[in-house]
Design an enzyme around this catalytic site. Structure first.
Site, PDB file in Angstrom:
ATOM      1  N   TYR A 105      -3.040  -2.761 -10.335  1.00  0.00           N
ATOM      2  CA  TYR A 105      -2.979  -2.561  -8.871  1.00  0.00           C
ATOM      3  C   TYR A 105      -2.136  -3.674  -8.233  1.00  0.00           C
ATOM      4  O   TYR A 105      -1.267  -3.430  -7.400  1.00  0.00           O
ATOM      5  CB  TYR A 105      -4.395  -2.563  -8.288  1.00  0.00           C
ATOM      6  N   SER A 147       0.794  -1.239   0.000  1.00  0.00           N
ATOM      7  CA  SER A 147       0.000   0.000   0.000  1.00  0.00           C
ATOM      8  C   SER A 147       0.815   1.272   0.000  1.00  0.00           C
ATOM      9  O   SER A 147       0.279   2.363  -0.229  1.00  0.00           O
ATOM     10  CB  SER A 147      -0.938   0.007   1.212  1.00  0.00           C
ATOM     11  N   TYR A 185      -4.973   4.407   7.818  1.00  0.00           N
ATOM     12  CA  TYR A 185      -6.316   3.801   7.844  1.00  0.00           C
ATOM     13  C   TYR A 185      -7.082   4.105   9.132  1.00  0.00           C
ATOM     14  O   TYR A 185      -7.090   5.254   9.580  1.00  0.00           O
ATOM     15  CB  TYR A 185      -6.212   2.282   7.659  1.00  0.00           C
ATOM     16  N   VAL A 242       1.328  -3.847   3.937  1.00  0.00           N
ATOM     17  CA  VAL A 242       1.177  -5.123   4.668  1.00  0.00           C
ATOM     18  C   VAL A 242       2.418  -6.011   4.565  1.00  0.00           C
ATOM     19  O   VAL A 242       2.510  -7.014   5.263  1.00  0.00           O
ATOM     20  CB  VAL A 242      -0.050  -5.928   4.174  1.00  0.00           C
ATOM     21  N   LYS A 293       0.397   3.433  -2.920  1.00  0.00           N
ATOM     22  CA  LYS A 293      -0.838   4.190  -3.174  1.00  0.00           C
ATOM     23  C   LYS A 293      -0.654   5.711  -3.266  1.00  0.00           C
ATOM     24  O   LYS A 293      -1.171   6.340  -4.192  1.00  0.00           O
ATOM     25  CB  LYS A 293      -1.876   3.848  -2.101  1.00  0.00           C
TER      26      LYS A 293
HETATM   27  O1  DON Z   1      -4.653  -4.905  -1.596  1.00  0.00           O
HETATM   28  C1  DON Z   1      -4.113  -5.381  -0.632  1.00  0.00           C
HETATM   29  O2  DON Z   1      -4.743  -5.892   0.275  1.00  0.00           O
HETATM   30  C2  DON Z   1      -2.582  -5.282  -0.568  1.00  0.00           C
HETATM   31  N1  DON Z   1      -2.037  -5.424  -1.895  1.00  0.00           N
HETATM   32  C3  DON Z   1      -2.164  -3.980   0.035  1.00  0.00           C
HETATM   33  C4  DON Z   1      -2.774  -3.710   1.395  1.00  0.00           C
HETATM   34  C5  DON Z   1      -1.882  -2.910   2.301  1.00  0.00           C
HETATM   35  O3  DON Z   1      -0.696  -2.842   2.112  1.00  0.00           O
HETATM   36  C6  DON Z   1      -2.515  -2.280   3.486  1.00  0.00           C
HETATM   37  N2  DON Z   1      -1.563  -1.486   4.200  1.00  0.00           N
HETATM   38  N3  DON Z   1      -1.275  -1.636   5.361  1.00  0.00           N
END
Ligand code: DON
Length: 621
Positions: A197, A72, A249, A267, A75
């Site tokens: 994505y 993320s 978040y 993550v 983003k």
């Molecule tokens: O879309 C997802 O769930 C992962 N590719 C990215 C989520 C993420 O990194 C949330 N951040 N803490």
């Protein structure tokens, strides 16, 4: 301007990082993400911390070169790319900028418009990726990696194991994508957007890369290590604001309260934090808390914020830090030696000149401090020298204010001279209407000389001095005027007139000091060679001599080699007394030599006194 990467060690900042590393290495809470199976392979003990600065210094400890996927943290950069490729208005019609208070994978869409709440949650990020897909059909991966190369300062790549692992299990994101299609936020097949994505989330980075990317954001979108402008300053402001309100978040509110630094987590275990204008921070540790943020990363950032005051809400006030020095013209003269006649005209008016040295960033606060200082100027000041040597930036947003302030002074009849503005290419101050009316000087000394010339042209109402071409002429200006006429006649017979073209070297450092020079016409500079430390030498003016003044007297009297070059800066002529003739005079006309030495001693005393006063005042102001 690019900066050389300077790997720092053995200083207090490096020690601080190592203390943080040891303090939190034992923090073993949280768990490694496994909803994307490939991520479960990460080692929970991996832990790295990096700080990077706009000046190009990098401090790092632990697993800072180990690759992991950005997830993320991509983003904010994708959102910036979407804003860059499309328009703020268009993207605003697709994605809101409100914190959702939900988890990163929540289906947080506005019930009416279907717009995702913000671009930091998956829904907003997928919507942003969709806009990029539409803008770059077919070849978006190459464009993506080109863009991330600008941000990181090196070519990154995609971890296809993680990409495939998420593509195969990303059912929730796929549902989000089709829901966005349903609301026409995505206006075509959502699969390409989802694919992009998944690819962007699988870009491999290191903790060090993230720190460089954070510093790029801290430098208004310019990568200080490459000099490239990866993101515009306007878009960078927006991205940082969203990182501040949404980057963590449903922990964002607590984060802003506890840490107060714009940040983004991923993550795979990365955390990137930005102190705008100051620092880029990155941590890597895969074990996550219930919000999906790295446990150690959050702990390190919280401690940095509290321990060394990095919170944006803890900025120290700057009381008049912009005004470095402010003084009147009588406190600082140019290094052009003036004749007695010029001094007689100048001295009563030198305080009609004000010199102000400003420093730092001329942002709104800086301009305010300058305006307050300018408002204090005496009514008798008619020339303002603004020295910008220590100004590091003049943001476009505030240069218009400065221009207005200076124009209002010009309207009151104050002439403005800028000196040492070279660090600030005038392009950084495009709104300066005064630029065509303001003289800019490379050196403060040149601006001081220009101000003196302006005063002389204003106040020199005396009949112009007679043009003396014969040394024996009793009207000879300058220090020889102190000699009895009969002595000057004897001296004139022993001196020869030497002509010089502009650029001629009259005296060369190291030459024997066996000639004394009396200027009949023209202008002659002593230049001092200064090394700037990296082996580059540049010369700066030590003094300038015009008609009636002498030079070379110290080496001549002490019979020492010359210590600097003297160059004709205008075509002219000097009477020259050679040592052999001086020695002959010592026998044939000792009185003439005594009165010459007395005159030279008085002249050197005047120069020495003026120089020491200037040096003292420079330390004082
Ligand atoms: O879309 C997802 O769930 C992962 N590719 C990215 C989520 C993420 O990194 C949330 N951040 N803490």
């Amino acid at each position: 301007m690019t900066v050389q990467v300077h790997q720092c060690s053995a200083n207090v900042i490096q020690e601080l990082l190592e203390e943080l590393y040891h303090a939190y290495s034992g923090l073993n809470e949280g768990r490694v993400a496994d909803y994307i199976p490939e991520l479960a392979k990460a080692c929970p003990d991996d832990f790295g911390i990096v700080i990077a600065t706009p000046g190009g210094r990098i401090y790092e400890v632990g697993a800072t070169r180990k690759e992991f996927t950005i997830q993320s943290i991509s983003k904010p950069f994708i959102y910036a790319l979407a804003l860059k490729l499309l328009s703020l208005e268009f993207i605003a019609s697709k994605i809101d900028v409100e914190p959702s208070g939900d988890a990163f994978n929540a289906i947080s869409l506005d019930p009416e418009s279907g717009k995702p709440r913000n671009p930091m949650i998956n829904a907003g990020a997928i919507a942003a990726s969709a806009q990029i897909c539409d803008a770059f059909p077919g070849n978006s991966e190459e464009q993506l990696l080109d863009y991330f190369e600008q941000l990181a300062g090196r070519r990154l790549s995609i971890n296809f194991d993680v990409y495939r692992s998420e593509k195969e299990t990303g059912h929730r994101n796929r549902a989000i994508g089709h829901l966005l299609r349903n609301f026409n936020i995505i206006e075509s097949d959502p699969e390409p957007a989802l694919d992009l994505y998944f690819r962007q989330c699988a870009i491999s980075v290191t903790c060090r890369d993230l720190a460089v990317m954070a510093t790029t954001l801290a430098c208004q979108g310019r990568n200080p290590f490459t000099g490239g402008q990866a993101i515009s300053p306007e878009i960078t402001v927006r991205v940082l604001a969203l990182m501040g309100t949404c980057g963590m978040y449903d922990f964002a509110g607590q984060w802003l309260h506890d840490v107060g630094i714009p940040a983004k987590s991923g993550v795979a275990g990365g955390v990137m934090a930005v102190i705008p204008g100051r620092l880029g921070i990155a941590t890597y540790s895969p074990s996550l808390d219930s919000f999906g943020n790295s446990v150690r990363g959050v702990a390190v950032c919280r401690q940095l914020s509290r321990g060394v005051g990095l919170s944006l809400f803890n900025q120290y006030y700057q009381v008049d830090a912009t005004i470095r020095r402010s003084y009147l013209g009588s406190q600082r003269t140019s290094r052009r030696w003036r004749s007695d006649r010029e001094l007689r005209i100048l001295d009563p008016h030198r305080d009609e000149v004000q010199i102000i040295h400003v420093q730092g960033v001329l942002d709104f606060g800086g301009i305010e401090q300058m305006a307050a200082e300018l408002a204090k100027l005496s009514d008798k000041v008619r020339i303002l020298i603004l020295d910008l040597a220590h100004v590091t930036e003049c943001p476009v947003e505030s240069s218009g204010l400065l221009d207005r302030q200076l124009c209002s002074m010009e309207d009151k009849g104050v002439d403005i001279l800028l000196s040492r503005a070279g660090r600030l290419p005038m392009v950084s101050m495009p709104d300066w209407r005064i630029t065509e009316r303001v003289e800019a000087y490379e050196h403060l000394d040149s601006a001081l000389e220009a101000a003196e010339e302006m005063l002389l042209s204003l106040y020199d109402t005396e009949a112009p001095p007679a043009t003396v071409t014969v040394l024996a002429d009793p009207r000879y200006p300058g220090f020889l005027g102190q000699l009895p006429d009969e002595h000057r006649v004897v001296l004139a017979e022993r001196m020869s007139l030497r002509l010089f073209e502009s650029g001629d070297v009259v005296i060369r450092g190291g030459d024997p000091g066996d000639e004394l020079f009396l200027v009949q016409s023209g202008s002659f500079d002593i230049a001092l060679k200064i090394s700037s430390g990296d082996g580059v030498h540049h010369s700066t003016r030590l003094a300038t001599f015009g008609a009636g003044l002498c030079f070379g007297e110290i080496g001549f009297i002490a019979q020492n080699p010359r210590t600097a070059d003297i160059v004709a800066t205008e075509a002219g002529a000097c009477w020259v007394l050679h040592r052999d003739d001086f020695d002959a005079l010592s026998h044939s006309h000792p009185q003439v030599v005594i009165s010459l030495l007395k005159a030279l001693t008085c002249d050197m005393g005047t120069k020495l006194s003026q120089t020491s006063v200037q040096l003292t005042l420079m330390e004082h102001y």
